[in-house]
Design a protein around this motif. Structure first.
Motif, short mmCIF file in Angstrom:
data_model
loop_
_atom_site.label_atom_id
_atom_site.label_comp_id
_atom_site.label_asym_id
_atom_site.label_seq_id
_atom_site.Cartn_x
_atom_site.Cartn_y
_atom_site.Cartn_z
N PRO A 83 -18.39 2.28 -2.73
CA PRO A 83 -17.26 1.51 -3.28
C PRO A 83 -17.20 1.74 -4.80
O PRO A 83 -18.22 1.72 -5.47
N ALA A 84 -15.99 1.99 -5.32
CA ALA A 84 -15.86 2.40 -6.72
C ALA A 84 -15.23 1.32 -7.59
O ALA A 84 -14.27 0.66 -7.18
N ILE A 85 -15.77 1.15 -8.79
CA ILE A 85 -15.19 0.24 -9.80
C ILE A 85 -15.03 1.04 -11.09
O ILE A 85 -16.00 1.60 -11.60
N ALA A 86 -13.79 1.14 -11.57
CA ALA A 86 -13.54 1.87 -12.82
C ALA A 86 -13.46 0.88 -13.97
O ALA A 86 -12.74 -0.12 -13.88
N ILE A 87 -14.20 1.14 -15.03
CA ILE A 87 -14.13 0.31 -16.24
C ILE A 87 -13.61 1.22 -17.34
O ILE A 87 -14.36 1.88 -18.03
N ARG A 509 -15.84 -6.10 -19.82
CA ARG A 509 -15.79 -5.94 -18.36
C ARG A 509 -17.12 -5.43 -17.82
O ARG A 509 -17.53 -5.79 -16.71
N LEU A 510 -17.80 -4.62 -18.62
CA LEU A 510 -19.13 -4.12 -18.24
C LEU A 510 -20.11 -5.29 -18.13
O LEU A 510 -20.87 -5.39 -17.17
N ALA A 511 -20.04 -6.19 -19.12
CA ALA A 511 -20.92 -7.38 -19.10
C ALA A 511 -20.62 -8.24 -17.88
O ALA A 511 -21.54 -8.78 -17.24
N SER A 512 -19.34 -8.37 -17.52
CA SER A 512 -18.96 -9.17 -16.34
C SER A 512 -19.51 -8.55 -15.06
O SER A 512 -19.94 -9.26 -14.14
N GLN A 513 -19.50 -7.21 -15.00
CA GLN A 513 -20.00 -6.53 -13.81
C GLN A 513 -21.51 -6.71 -13.64
O GLN A 513 -22.01 -6.91 -12.54
N ILE A 514 -22.25 -6.66 -14.76
CA ILE A 514 -23.70 -6.88 -14.69
C ILE A 514 -23.97 -8.30 -14.21
O ILE A 514 -24.87 -8.55 -13.41
N GLY A 515 -23.13 -9.22 -14.69
CA GLY A 515 -23.26 -10.63 -14.28
C GLY A 515 -23.03 -10.82 -12.80
O GLY A 515 -23.60 -11.73 -12.18
N SER A 516 -22.21 -9.95 -12.18
CA SER A 516 -21.93 -10.09 -10.74
C SER A 516 -23.14 -9.71 -9.89
O SER A 516 -23.25 -10.13 -8.74
N GLY A 517 -24.04 -8.87 -10.43
CA GLY A 517 -25.28 -8.52 -9.71
C GLY A 517 -25.08 -7.67 -8.49
O GLY A 517 -25.91 -7.65 -7.58
N LEU A 518 -23.97 -6.91 -8.41
CA LEU A 518 -23.72 -6.06 -7.24
C LEU A 518 -24.65 -4.84 -7.24
O LEU A 518 -25.09 -4.39 -8.29
N SER A 519 -24.94 -4.32 -6.05
CA SER A 519 -25.69 -3.07 -5.95
C SER A 519 -24.99 -2.17 -4.93
O SER A 519 -24.16 -2.63 -4.13
N VAL A 556 -20.57 8.07 -16.51
CA VAL A 556 -19.96 7.80 -17.81
C VAL A 556 -19.34 9.06 -18.37
O VAL A 556 -20.01 10.09 -18.47
N VAL A 557 -18.04 8.99 -18.72
CA VAL A 557 -17.39 10.08 -19.44
C VAL A 557 -17.67 9.82 -20.92
O VAL A 557 -17.26 8.79 -21.46
#
Length: 963
Positions: A83-87, A509-519, A556-557
């Motif tokens: 599953p992909a998440i683009a930031i 948004r990166l900080a929010s994603q780390i907060g979500s704890g998804l793997s 990361v680009v």
């Protein structure tokens, strides 16, 4: 299928040339290469697009219609996708209601915290608000004027969706006869149908009473009955005031709220309820009534009304009256000059402060004799002078058409709302405090300050409040910690999302994603290091590694060398840009890239190629400089800063130090106002000296060069006008009588009418993404058959638009007017770009370089100040080398170039460096060091200086090796 890799087979999206690559899963992967080589095409337009498309296609047809569906990328196959998440950097919300705290959900937890442990304080007494008994309420109601008719209302539903059948059933059982629904009164036997999808308010009419001393217990009984229905809440609606009442305290249809829980007995200030929605500025229950929760209001700015104080009134100093050719205004001003004894030909600046104030805001009580004559009769009227600004305010209030409002808007500026002080909330919400601070005070803190406040809060709470707030504080603390770790500790929680840079919004948004704890997720980021000082880079890299360690694939680009060195795997796309790129040049560990002789990136990493440090730094002639005196906007601490004339100056410093506030908000806006007559409001400062040394100021930012697909580099630089004129002058065109409009794809005549000059036709697909198909009439040429028959050297105008800058430069080499424009585009590193490429597809860095090229084409006066904000965004080291050549050439022509930059390769080549800091937010706003790069590198207090010292030594070593 190899489950350890994401395997891409034969990708052909955009300029990719049948690229096949294996991307390791659960690793930190960097995709790099020259600008325009195809990095984003591989990462976003191929890998992410396919991952997102497959996820959406797995949903039901009903769910798919609400989602933004992706087109299938041009690739043979991709295996092993997660599953992909683009930031990326293009998703910053421009909504004025969106703030740092709302985007990160910190504000939601803060609302809950204040609703549960906040203590209401009376604005009148400053003391905590206590509960109110029914006897207190009756006593207060009895203070209404005698003979006032009132409804005693029990609000059972307040702003809630649903049909509310249960509540209505209970009211019927209790024998109440009438109900007020959304402001209308209904009999219980004749209720309307209620829309369950809309919010409703319902109030039971418990009694209708006329205030008198003979009420006995009737009022008390009705009040108690209402309180029982609503759990302690009561509304008294004034239906009709007595005719003899002449006061201003009450009016018909006014609702007075009483609460058994929160009410001030002295002022009558009441809070109906303390729920999270009371603290929401997006809800009518919490938003300030004056600004509707925006925190700002418009006002007439004296500096815009009097746009140039050096002009006299007769010369048009009063901007709103300047364009109006009316005897009335002329005679008004003549009467004022006679009364106050001043000359209308005197510059406005030289008039006394008192007189300036009178002209702007009126003469108050003082009467002025105004003499008017219309050619037939004279008239003398004695009255106070209204004032220019009150006159404009009246015009806005009385405006009956949009034209008047638009005209008045030119003289308005934005300031904090006077009612809520910029906090966006009602007085009721701001009266609730925790340890002496309301929620608006907390959102005004920087993230760094908020971390400390929330950490120390439990020590000031009692045992019960500590227990209630424990989980909420934990969530707030976690989110604040993540924001601090990605280098955003200088941002305030109430900062508007629209004012954030692309890099800042991406890191939020990166900080929010780390907060979500998804793997098990594939994260794709687009240059997260943009706008980040070198000292914060290590924290960002650590955050990306944390994301990987949770069991995610992080792609990361990026062009940043430190990020590449820290990666597990690097993919180098190249060798050039556009049609010259689209191939995998090297892949493997950072060391593998360094060892590959074909990799330009590898050569820069090893130091085989590098950006040279100038042997001699230029010096300003006669110490000429533009000086900003006592700048004190935002976090600037009354700093005085000098920018040398005729040099390449780099303004640097940690993120949030105050660079943009000083250079863009203060210096640029002040000079644009003075030199260009712009209606900008500069940041606070005392004065700007040295403006006589420049005659033009140009800001080259990263905003798009056009908002529509029809705008392109050829039209923006003006090259297309010259190309059209050339085609009009061809013998075949003259024979047919064609004019310039014939070769425009924006107007009827020469364009293809089937696609209206777009070259594509949009087909709307139900449950599927819109499909853009090539126009079957013109075959994406944009023009009709007759126009395409006109050719120069075998090429139609559509063929020309399809050329790259490099091809166009060669094709028009004998036509200086056209060639010069393409030469400028080529020099800024855009040789790969198609001249007809849609403006909406350009990156921020590409748009900025197109603007720079346009400026290079103009005739230079040698007295221009160029301001660029992070021009290296999206640029590979090789492209930075080209850009610096262009910028130094501008300086060689006598111009002044001022760049806000974190890239050490740019800073080390500058003639002069200004370092602002020492840290971000309140800990910044000072000039830490200024001088040549070598001088700044020796300043121990300068964080930039420490990194600059390393880069200067590295460049020196590289130069010695190559020698």
């Amino acid at each position: 299928m190899d489950t350890k890799f994401i395997t891409v087979n034969k990708a052909r999206e955009h300029n990719l040339k049948n690229v096949s690559v294996k991307i390791p899963k659960n690793k930190f992967v960097v995709i790099t290469g020259p600008s325009g080589s195809g990095k984003s095409s591989l990462a976003f337009d191929t890998v992410y697009a396919e991952g997102q498309r497959r996820y959406v296609e797995s949903l039901s047809a009903y769910a798919r219609q609400f989602l933004n569906l992706q087109n299938k990328p041009d690739v043979e196959s991709i295996e092993g996708l997660s599953p992909a998440i683009a930031i990326d950097q293009k998703t910053t919300s421009r909504n004025p209601r969106s703030t740092v705290s709302t985007v990160t959900e910190i504000y939601d937890y803060m609302r809950l915290l204040f609703a549960r442990i906040g203590v209401p304080y009376s604005p009148a007494t400053g003391k905590p608000i206590e509960s109110q008994s029914s006897s207190d309420m009756v006593a207060r109601i009895m203070t209404l004027p005698t003979d006032t008719k009132v409804y005693v209302l029990a609000p059972i539903v307040r702003g809630q969706k649903g049909e509310h059948r249960k509540e209505l059933s209970q009211i019927r059982k209790q024998g109440f006869g009438r109900l007020k629904i959304d402001g209308e009164i209904f009999e219980m036997d004749d209720l309307p149908s209620i829309d369950k999808n809309k919010k409703h308010s319902m109030e039971v009419i418990v009694d209708r009473i006329q205030i008198s001393d003979e009420l006995d217990n009737r009022l008390a009984d009705s009040v108690e009955a209402a309180l029982k229905l609503t759990d302690g809440l009561l509304h008294i609606e004034i239906v009709e005031l007595p005719e003899k009442y002449k006061g201003d305290d009450y009016k018909n249809e006014q609702i007075i709220t009483f609460s058994e829980k929160f009410s001030c007995p002295i002022s009558g200030f009441t809070i109906e309820e303390i729920e999270p929605r009371l603290f929401s500025f997006n809800s009518p229950y919490g938003a300030c009534l004056s600004c509707n929760g925006l925190g700002t209001e418009y006002y007439f700015d004296p500096h815009l009304v009097i746009s140039n104080e050096d002009l006299s009134i007769n010369e048009g100093a009063i901007a709103p009256w300047k364009a109006i050719n009316s005897k009335y205004y002329t005679q008004t001003l003549l009467s004022l000059s006679k009364h106050y004894d001043f000359d209308l030909d005197e510059p406005f600046r030289k008039l006394s402060e008192k007189l300036q104030d009178t002209l702007l805001y009126g003469s108050k009580e003082e009467e002025v004799a105004f003499e008017y004559h219309d050619g037939y009769k004279n008239q003398i009227i004695k009255k106070p002078f209204e004032g220019i600004i009150p006159y404009l305010e009246r015009k806005v209030n009385e405006a009956d058409n949009d034209w008047i409002l638009e005209e008045c808007e030119k003289y308005q500026n934005v300031t904090k709302c006077r009612a809520c002080g910029g906090h966006r909330l009602k007085p009721e919400a701001l009266s609730i405090q925790i340890v002496g601070k309301h929620i608006g005070n907390i959102t005004a803190l920087t993230i760094d300050q908020a971390v400390i406040w929330f950490k120390e809060l439990p020590a000031d709470l009692n045992d019960q409040d500590t227990q209630i707030s424990e989980r909420v504080l934990k969530e707030i603390g976690r989110r604040l910690g993540f924001l601090k770790n990605v280098g955003l500790d200088y941002l305030t929680l109430n900062r508007h999302s629209g004012t954030l840079s692309g890099g800042e919004s991406q890191r939020i948004r990166l900080a929010s994603q780390i907060g979500s704890g998804l793997s098990g997720v594939m994260y794709i980021l687009d240059e997260p290091s943009i706008g980040l000082h070198q000292s914060d880079n290590s924290r960002l890299i650590s955050t990306l590694k944390d994301l990987r360690d949770l069991g995610n694939t992080v792609i990361v680009v990026e062009h940043d060398e430190e990020t590449m060195e820290a990666a597990d795997y690097v993919i180098d796309v190249g060798p050039g840009a556009g049609v010259y790129g689209g191939e995998i040049i090297a892949e493997g560990t950072p060391q593998d890239i360094k060892n590959n002789p074909n990799s330009v990136t590898g050569r820069f990493l090893t130091g085989a190629e590098y950006i040279k440090v100038p042997q001699l730094r230029k010096k300003s002639r006669e110490n000429r400089a533009i000086t900003v005196v006592n700048a004190h906007s935002n976090n600037l601490k009354n700093i005085t800063c000098s920018i040398p004339i005729g040099l390449f100056t780099a303004v640097t410093g940690v993120s949030g130090g105050g660079k943009s506030t000083l250079i863009i908000q203060t210096l640029y806006k002040a000079l644009a106002k003075k030199l260009n007559g712009a209606k900008a409001k500069p940041g606070f400062h005392d004065e700007i000296r040295g403006t006589q040394y420049i005659d033009k100021i140009i800001e080259i930012d990263q905003s798009p060069i056009g908002r529509t697909p029809r705008s392109n580099p050829a039209t923006y630089t003006g090259a297309f006008t010259a190309i059209r004129d050339w085609y009009v002058g061809l013998p075949e065109s003259k024979a047919r009588g064609y004019k310039a409009g014939r070769f425009s794809f924006n107007v009827k005549g020469g364009r293809c009418e089937n696609c209206q000059g777009d070259g594509l036709i949009k087909i709307e697909m139900h449950f599927l993404p819109d499909v853009y198909v090539v126009c079957d009439v013109c075959r994406s040429a944009r023009y009709n058959k007759e126009t395409l028959e006109i050719k120069y050297r075998g090429k139609s105008i559509a063929d020309v638009l399809n050329m790259t800058v490099e091809e166009a430069l060669l094709f028009f080499r004998k036509m200086p007017l056209i060639r010069d424009k393409f030469e400028a585009l080529y020099e800024v590193g855009l040789g790969y770009m198609h001249i007809g490429q849609s403006a909406t597809t350009l990156s921020g860095g590409e748009a900025q370089r197109v603007k720079l090229a346009k400026e290079l084409c103009k005739k230079a006066t040698g007295r221009t100040l160029y301001i660029l904000d992070e021009p290296t965004t999206g640029l590979h080291s090789n492209d930075i080398k080209k850009l610096l050549t262009v910028l130094h050439r501008l300086v060689d022509s006598g111009n002044t170039v001022l760049v806000i930059e974190h890239n050490m390769d740019v800073i080390k080549t500058a003639d002069w460096v200004i370092d602002i800091g020492p840290k971000g937010g309140d800990k910044g706003g000072e000039i830490v060091a200024s001088g040549t790069p070598e001088e700044v590198a020796r300043v121990k207090e300068s964080i930039t200086g420490q990194y600059l010292d390393r880069y200067l030594k590295k460049a020196k070593n590289c130069q010695e090796k190559s020698a």
